[in-house]
Design a protein around this motif. Structure first.
Motif, PDB file in Angstrom:
ATOM      1  N   LEU A  72       0.830  -1.211   0.000  1.00 48.87           N
ATOM      2  CA  LEU A  72       0.000   0.000   0.000  1.00 48.87           C
ATOM      3  C   LEU A  72       0.863   1.258   0.000  1.00 48.87           C
ATOM      4  CD1 LEU A  72      -2.815  -1.059   2.472  1.00 48.87           C
ATOM      5  CD2 LEU A  72      -3.093  -0.515   0.049  1.00 48.87           C
ATOM      6  N   ILE A  73       1.949   1.254   0.768  1.00 49.95           N
ATOM      7  CA  ILE A  73       2.846   2.414   0.787  1.00 49.95           C
ATOM      8  C   ILE A  73       3.450   2.636  -0.596  1.00 49.95           C
ATOM      9  CG2 ILE A  73       5.060   3.250   1.688  1.00 49.95           C
ATOM     10  CD1 ILE A  73       4.252   1.915   4.367  1.00 49.95           C
ATOM     11  N   GLY A  78       3.852   5.543  -5.703  1.00 47.83           N
ATOM     12  CA  GLY A  78       3.755   5.491  -7.164  1.00 47.83           C
ATOM     13  C   GLY A  78       2.682   6.403  -7.705  1.00 47.83           C
ATOM     14  N   PHE A  79       1.554   6.476  -7.011  1.00 51.79           N
ATOM     15  CA  PHE A  79       0.470   7.372  -7.436  1.00 51.79           C
ATOM     16  C   PHE A  79       0.910   8.832  -7.346  1.00 51.79           C
ATOM     17  CE2 PHE A  79      -3.426   9.799  -6.506  1.00 51.79           C
ATOM     18  CZ  PHE A  79      -4.132   9.537  -7.665  1.00 51.79           C
ATOM     19  N   MET A  80       1.599   9.181  -6.270  1.00 56.19           N
ATOM     20  CA  MET A  80       2.082  10.561  -6.114  1.00 56.19           C
ATOM     21  C   MET A  80       3.112  10.912  -7.183  1.00 56.19           C
ATOM     22  SD  MET A  80       0.464  11.948  -3.754  1.00 56.19           S
ATOM     23  CE  MET A  80      -0.594  11.532  -2.406  1.00 56.19           C
ATOM     24  N   LEU A  84       2.865  13.770 -10.056  1.00 54.23           N
ATOM     25  CA  LEU A  84       3.919  14.766 -10.215  1.00 54.23           C
ATOM     26  C   LEU A  84       4.433  14.813 -11.643  1.00 54.23           C
ATOM     27  CD1 LEU A  84       5.806  16.769  -8.732  1.00 54.23           C
ATOM     28  CD2 LEU A  84       7.383  14.859  -8.457  1.00 54.23           C
ATOM     29  N   VAL A  85       4.648  13.646 -12.229  1.00 55.30           N
ATOM     30  CA  VAL A  85       5.168  13.581 -13.598  1.00 55.30           C
ATOM     31  C   VAL A  85       4.125  14.079 -14.591  1.00 55.30           C
ATOM     32  CG1 VAL A  85       5.901  11.972 -15.421  1.00 55.30           C
ATOM     33  CG2 VAL A  85       6.842  11.780 -13.118  1.00 55.30           C
TER      34      VAL A  85
END
Length: 90
Positions: A72-73, A78-80, A84-85
């Motif tokens: 989950l972390i 990865g989502f953040m 950002l990208v």
């Protein structure tokens, strides 16, 4: 002979606020079949989030809980990074 020689369960009021003991299977070895089922369920989109939340915060094996929390972390990181990208590309 002592009271504990008979393996009696002591009443909850004698624990003085301590949490109840964990099950024996919480620290047992996770079988290959269990890992295969977990990995197959995690491969299904959207179901993987539900499975990981259940494993991470439910009453399961310690190894499965730690695996689910770490997964989950990594998903959140990865989502953040994806946000950002994608935000920097415009």
């Amino acid at each position: 002979m002592d009271y504990n020689d008979y393996h009696y369960k002591q009443p909850n009021h004698l624990n003085h606020g301590t949490s109840p003991g964990r099950h024996d299977w919480d620290n047992s070895e996770v079988t290959i079949g269990t890992w295969i089922v977990v990995l197959l369920l995690i491969a299904i989109p959207l179901i993987n989030i539900i499975v990981l939340l259940v494993l991470a915060f439910g009453d399961h094996n310690v190894n499965l809980k730690n695996f689910a929390k770490a997964s989950l972390i990594l998903m959140v990181v990865g989502f953040m990074l994806a946000l950002l990208v994608s935000g920097c590309s415009f």
